[in-house]
Design a protein around this motif. Structure first.
Motif, short mmCIF file in Angstrom:
data_model
loop_
_atom_site.label_atom_id
_atom_site.label_comp_id
_atom_site.label_asym_id
_atom_site.label_seq_id
_atom_site.Cartn_x
_atom_site.Cartn_y
_atom_site.Cartn_z
N LYS A 1 -6.96 2.08 -6.89
CA LYS A 1 -6.80 3.45 -6.39
C LYS A 1 -7.99 3.83 -5.52
O LYS A 1 -9.12 3.49 -5.82
CB LYS A 1 -6.66 4.43 -7.54
CG LYS A 1 -5.38 4.25 -8.32
CD LYS A 1 -5.20 5.34 -9.34
CE LYS A 1 -3.92 5.17 -10.09
NZ LYS A 1 -2.77 5.67 -9.36
N TYR B 1 0.83 -1.20 0.00
CA TYR B 1 0.00 0.00 0.00
C TYR B 1 0.86 1.25 0.00
O TYR B 1 2.04 1.21 0.35
CB TYR B 1 -0.96 0.03 1.21
CG TYR B 1 -0.28 0.31 2.54
CD1 TYR B 1 0.10 1.61 2.89
CD2 TYR B 1 -0.04 -0.69 3.45
CE1 TYR B 1 0.71 1.88 4.09
CE2 TYR B 1 0.57 -0.44 4.65
CZ TYR B 1 0.94 0.86 4.98
OH TYR B 1 1.57 1.13 6.17
N LYS C 1 -2.12 -2.73 -3.57
CA LYS C 1 -1.91 -3.80 -4.55
C LYS C 1 -2.41 -5.09 -3.94
O LYS C 1 -2.07 -5.40 -2.79
CB LYS C 1 -0.42 -3.92 -4.92
CG LYS C 1 0.06 -2.77 -5.77
CD LYS C 1 1.47 -2.98 -6.25
CE LYS C 1 1.93 -1.81 -7.10
NZ LYS C 1 3.29 -1.99 -7.60
N GLN D 1 -3.17 -3.02 -9.09
CA GLN D 1 -3.21 -1.80 -8.27
C GLN D 1 -4.60 -1.20 -8.31
O GLN D 1 -5.17 -1.00 -9.38
CB GLN D 1 -2.18 -0.81 -8.80
CG GLN D 1 -2.06 0.44 -7.97
CD GLN D 1 -0.88 1.29 -8.42
OE1 GLN D 1 0.16 0.77 -8.79
NE2 GLN D 1 -1.05 2.58 -8.38
N TRP E 1 -3.22 4.16 -3.08
CA TRP E 1 -3.41 2.89 -3.79
C TRP E 1 -3.03 1.70 -2.92
O TRP E 1 -2.29 1.84 -1.96
CB TRP E 1 -2.65 2.84 -5.11
CG TRP E 1 -1.18 3.09 -5.04
CD1 TRP E 1 -0.54 4.27 -5.34
CD2 TRP E 1 -0.14 2.16 -4.68
NE1 TRP E 1 0.82 4.12 -5.16
CE2 TRP E 1 1.09 2.84 -4.77
CE3 TRP E 1 -0.14 0.83 -4.30
CZ2 TRP E 1 2.31 2.24 -4.48
CZ3 TRP E 1 1.08 0.22 -4.00
CH2 TRP E 1 2.28 0.93 -4.10
#
Length: 81
Positions: A73, A46, A54, A71, A52
């Motif tokens: 957002k 993060y 992941k 990823q 974002w």
């Protein structure tokens, strides 16, 4: 556990020990990640300032056997439980 024994949560953190953003001391404690208002338990990496996270893309792995990350957002909040 007291709050003084916990290290400050970094802006960018990864669960991968090979990453430069991996901080082993943080993982000695139970942390939580809230993404878009919901707590997530599948976050691999993060970044709070960039907004974002992941997460692993299903069971897909790359040619080295590492999970493929996507990823997402949105607003990220990190906290100790």
């Amino acid at each position: 556990m007291s709050d003084t024994a916990r290290p400050e949560l970094p802006d960018h953190l990864s669960i991968d020990p090979r990453s430069p953003h991996h901080v082993a001391a943080v993982f000695e404690h139970d942390i939580g990640i809230r993404f878009n208002g919901k707590e997530r338990f599948d976050v691999a990496e993060y970044c709070i300032s960039e907004g974002w996270v992941k997460v692993q893309s299903s069971k897909t792995v790359d040619r080295r056997g590492q999970p493929v990350l996507i990823q997402l957002k949105g607003p990220v909040e990190v906290f100790y439980r």
